[in-house]
Design a protein around this motif. Sequence first.
Motif, PDB file in Angstrom:
ATOM      1  N   SER A 155      10.843 -13.377  -3.161  1.00 13.90           N
ATOM      2  CA  SER A 155      11.443 -14.333  -2.215  1.00 13.90           C
ATOM      3  C   SER A 155      12.959 -14.394  -2.336  1.00 13.90           C
ATOM      4  O   SER A 155      13.642 -14.877  -1.434  1.00 13.90           O
ATOM      5  CB  SER A 155      10.851 -15.732  -2.439  1.00 13.90           C
ATOM      6  N   GLN A 156      13.506 -13.902  -3.454  1.00 13.08           N
ATOM      7  CA  GLN A 156      14.948 -13.966  -3.668  1.00 13.08           C
ATOM      8  C   GLN A 156      15.682 -12.721  -3.180  1.00 13.08           C
ATOM      9  O   GLN A 156      16.907 -12.654  -3.256  1.00 13.08           O
ATOM     10  CB  GLN A 156      15.238 -14.181  -5.158  1.00 13.08           C
ATOM     11  N   CYS A 157      14.930 -11.737  -2.714  1.00 12.10           N
ATOM     12  CA  CYS A 157      15.544 -10.489  -2.272  1.00 12.10           C
ATOM     13  C   CYS A 157      14.722  -9.933  -1.127  1.00 12.10           C
ATOM     14  O   CYS A 157      13.504  -9.795  -1.242  1.00 12.10           O
ATOM     15  CB  CYS A 157      15.620  -9.502  -3.432  1.00 12.10           C
ATOM     16  N   SER A 158      15.349  -9.592  -0.023  1.00 14.59           N
ATOM     17  CA  SER A 158      14.636  -9.281   1.213  1.00 14.59           C
ATOM     18  C   SER A 158      13.748  -8.050   1.120  1.00 14.59           C
ATOM     19  O   SER A 158      12.643  -8.040   1.650  1.00 14.59           O
ATOM     20  CB  SER A 158      15.647  -9.099   2.353  1.00 14.59           C
ATOM     21  N   ASP A 159      14.202  -6.998   0.448  1.00 19.72           N
ATOM     22  CA  ASP A 159      13.422  -5.763   0.398  1.00 19.72           C
ATOM     23  C   ASP A 159      12.990  -5.423  -1.024  1.00 19.72           C
ATOM     24  O   ASP A 159      12.904  -4.262  -1.412  1.00 19.72           O
ATOM     25  CB  ASP A 159      14.205  -4.597   1.002  1.00 19.72           C
ATOM     26  N   CYS A 160      12.719  -6.477  -1.827  1.00 13.46           N
ATOM     27  CA  CYS A 160      12.363  -6.290  -3.224  1.00 13.46           C
ATOM     28  C   CYS A 160      10.927  -6.760  -3.499  1.00 13.46           C
ATOM     29  O   CYS A 160      10.401  -7.630  -2.808  1.00 13.46           O
ATOM     30  CB  CYS A 160      13.312  -7.065  -4.141  1.00 13.46           C
ATOM     31  N   PHE A 161      10.334  -6.173  -4.534  1.00 11.91           N
ATOM     32  CA  PHE A 161       9.008  -6.545  -4.994  1.00 11.91           C
ATOM     33  C   PHE A 161       9.081  -6.790  -6.497  1.00 11.91           C
ATOM     34  O   PHE A 161       9.876  -6.164  -7.203  1.00 11.91           O
ATOM     35  CB  PHE A 161       7.993  -5.442  -4.691  1.00 11.91           C
ATOM     36  N   ARG A 162       8.268  -7.705  -6.994  1.00 16.42           N
ATOM     37  CA  ARG A 162       8.306  -8.032  -8.418  1.00 16.42           C
ATOM     38  C   ARG A 162       6.913  -8.284  -8.946  1.00 16.42           C
ATOM     39  O   ARG A 162       5.986  -8.615  -8.192  1.00 16.42           O
ATOM     40  CB  ARG A 162       9.172  -9.279  -8.662  1.00 16.42           C
ATOM     41  N   THR A 163       6.758  -8.150 -10.268  1.00 15.51           N
ATOM     42  CA  THR A 163       5.486  -8.459 -10.911  1.00 15.51           C
ATOM     43  C   THR A 163       5.736  -8.722 -12.388  1.00 15.51           C
ATOM     44  O   THR A 163       6.781  -8.340 -12.940  1.00 15.51           O
ATOM     45  CB  THR A 163       4.479  -7.309 -10.745  1.00 15.51           C
ATOM     46  N   VAL A 208       8.913  -6.434 -13.973  1.00 20.27           N
ATOM     47  CA  VAL A 208       9.254  -5.244 -13.191  1.00 20.27           C
ATOM     48  C   VAL A 208       9.704  -5.676 -11.803  1.00 20.27           C
ATOM     49  O   VAL A 208       9.073  -6.532 -11.172  1.00 20.27           O
ATOM     50  CB  VAL A 208       8.054  -4.286 -13.063  1.00 20.27           C
ATOM     51  N   ARG A 209      10.790  -5.084 -11.331  1.00 18.73           N
ATOM     52  CA  ARG A 209      11.242  -5.302  -9.962  1.00 18.73           C
ATOM     53  C   ARG A 209      11.536  -3.956  -9.311  1.00 18.73           C
ATOM     54  O   ARG A 209      12.057  -3.047  -9.958  1.00 18.73           O
ATOM     55  CB  ARG A 209      12.475  -6.203  -9.912  1.00 18.73           C
ATOM     56  N   CYS A 228      18.706   7.617   3.705  1.00 21.79           N
ATOM     57  CA  CYS A 228      18.033   7.836   2.425  1.00 21.79           C
ATOM     58  C   CYS A 228      18.671   7.002   1.315  1.00 21.79           C
ATOM     59  O   CYS A 228      19.358   7.534   0.434  1.00 21.79           O
ATOM     60  CB  CYS A 228      18.055   9.314   2.051  1.00 21.79           C
ATOM     61  N   SER A 229      18.507   5.721   1.341  1.00 21.44           N
ATOM     62  CA  SER A 229      18.982   4.858   0.262  1.00 21.44           C
ATOM     63  C   SER A 229      17.996   4.921  -0.890  1.00 21.44           C
ATOM     64  O   SER A 229      16.784   4.917  -0.694  1.00 21.44           O
ATOM     65  CB  SER A 229      19.151   3.428   0.753  1.00 21.44           C
ATOM     66  N   GLU A 230      18.500   4.974  -2.105  1.00 22.66           N
ATOM     67  CA  GLU A 230      17.672   5.229  -3.278  1.00 22.66           C
ATOM     68  C   GLU A 230      16.774   4.037  -3.612  1.00 22.66           C
ATOM     69  O   GLU A 230      17.159   2.882  -3.445  1.00 22.66           O
ATOM     70  CB  GLU A 230      18.580   5.551  -4.465  1.00 22.66           C
ATOM     71  N   ILE A 231      15.594   4.335  -4.093  1.00 23.45           N
ATOM     72  CA  ILE A 231      14.666   3.299  -4.557  1.00 23.45           C
ATOM     73  C   ILE A 231      15.018   2.968  -6.007  1.00 23.45           C
ATOM     74  O   ILE A 231      15.170   3.870  -6.836  1.00 23.45           O
ATOM     75  CB  ILE A 231      13.210   3.779  -4.452  1.00 23.45           C
ATOM     76  N   ILE A 232      15.131   1.685  -6.319  1.00 22.08           N
ATOM     77  CA  ILE A 232      15.543   1.232  -7.651  1.00 22.08           C
ATOM     78  C   ILE A 232      14.391   0.513  -8.337  1.00 22.08           C
ATOM     79  O   ILE A 232      13.705  -0.307  -7.722  1.00 22.08           O
ATOM     80  CB  ILE A 232      16.750   0.271  -7.562  1.00 22.08           C
ATOM     81  N   LEU A 233      14.176   0.821  -9.619  1.00 23.15           N
ATOM     82  CA  LEU A 233      13.166   0.126 -10.421  1.00 23.15           C
ATOM     83  C   LEU A 233      13.799  -0.368 -11.717  1.00 23.15           C
ATOM     84  O   LEU A 233      14.490   0.392 -12.404  1.00 23.15           O
ATOM     85  CB  LEU A 233      11.981   1.038 -10.728  1.00 23.15           C
ATOM     86  N   ILE A 234      13.596  -1.640 -12.012  1.00 21.41           N
ATOM     87  CA  ILE A 234      14.084  -2.246 -13.256  1.00 21.41           C
ATOM     88  C   ILE A 234      12.896  -2.853 -13.998  1.00 21.41           C
ATOM     89  O   ILE A 234      12.072  -3.547 -13.407  1.00 21.41           O
ATOM     90  CB  ILE A 234      15.130  -3.338 -12.980  1.00 21.41           C
ATOM     91  N   GLN A 235      12.811  -2.576 -15.289  1.00 22.55           N
ATOM     92  CA  GLN A 235      11.779  -3.184 -16.121  1.00 22.55           C
ATOM     93  C   GLN A 235      12.432  -3.771 -17.368  1.00 22.55           C
ATOM     94  O   GLN A 235      13.387  -3.223 -17.901  1.00 22.55           O
ATOM     95  CB  GLN A 235      10.704  -2.161 -16.490  1.00 22.55           C
TER      96      GLN A 235
END
Length: 242
Positions: free
Chosen positions: A120-128, A47-48, A27-34
Amino acid sequence: MPSFDCLGFTGIKWIFIHFSLSKDTNCSEIILIQEIVKDGFHRDLLVRVKLGTNVEKSQTCNVLIKYHLPMGLYVDPYELASLQEHNVTEAMIIQDTVDLEAPDYLSEEFDVFVYAKSDSQCSDCFRTILPIHCRYHQPEEKEEKAFVVVKNPELLVSCYNDFPSLNCWKQSETEAPCSVRNKRICQWNNMKYKSVNQNVMLQVPVGLRVHCLLVCVMTLLITVLCSGLILRAVFKHGHFSL
């Protein structure tokens, strides 16, 4: 704590927190940065999201961010259409029409669905990136600025397979369009996440009431002057025939 400089946020480093629920080490925590960039009335909301799964698992997931924008902000549907055409941002306004000229006190709140893409700069990351625009506010007596707060969004995730790390943070199921191009309704999981910076606050320039008379007089004079110059040019260089 290790930082994730590959995400590229100015002055912000990823905070990756591992902890267990009921002795479940997956259970690794989900992180959101805006983060808000640019100044003035036209901004970009970056947002990532870091899911905390390995690259193979994250590639089977889709991430949807639902923002509830306050009255002081709006999103231009024509701008979104252009960005989608150039494969920059995929977003959908949940409202039939958006009045781009309405001031803050005559506008309404509305929702926006933003579909994040793999980073593309982070394996398990999403951005917009979501372009947002500030509305004009009524003049104030003393303050030359107003503040608009963008509340933390809802994070919706849909994966082809179930992963223990994501099941830990699943709050509820909800329906939303599968994508901007595919308006078919899909099932999404509303996820709990760790927000690095709670809410986002924008500072908007506001006029002073004491300047209203001066602004009106100057606007009228400039309008009359420009109209006179246009008429002069028309009569001087125009060709008229009866």
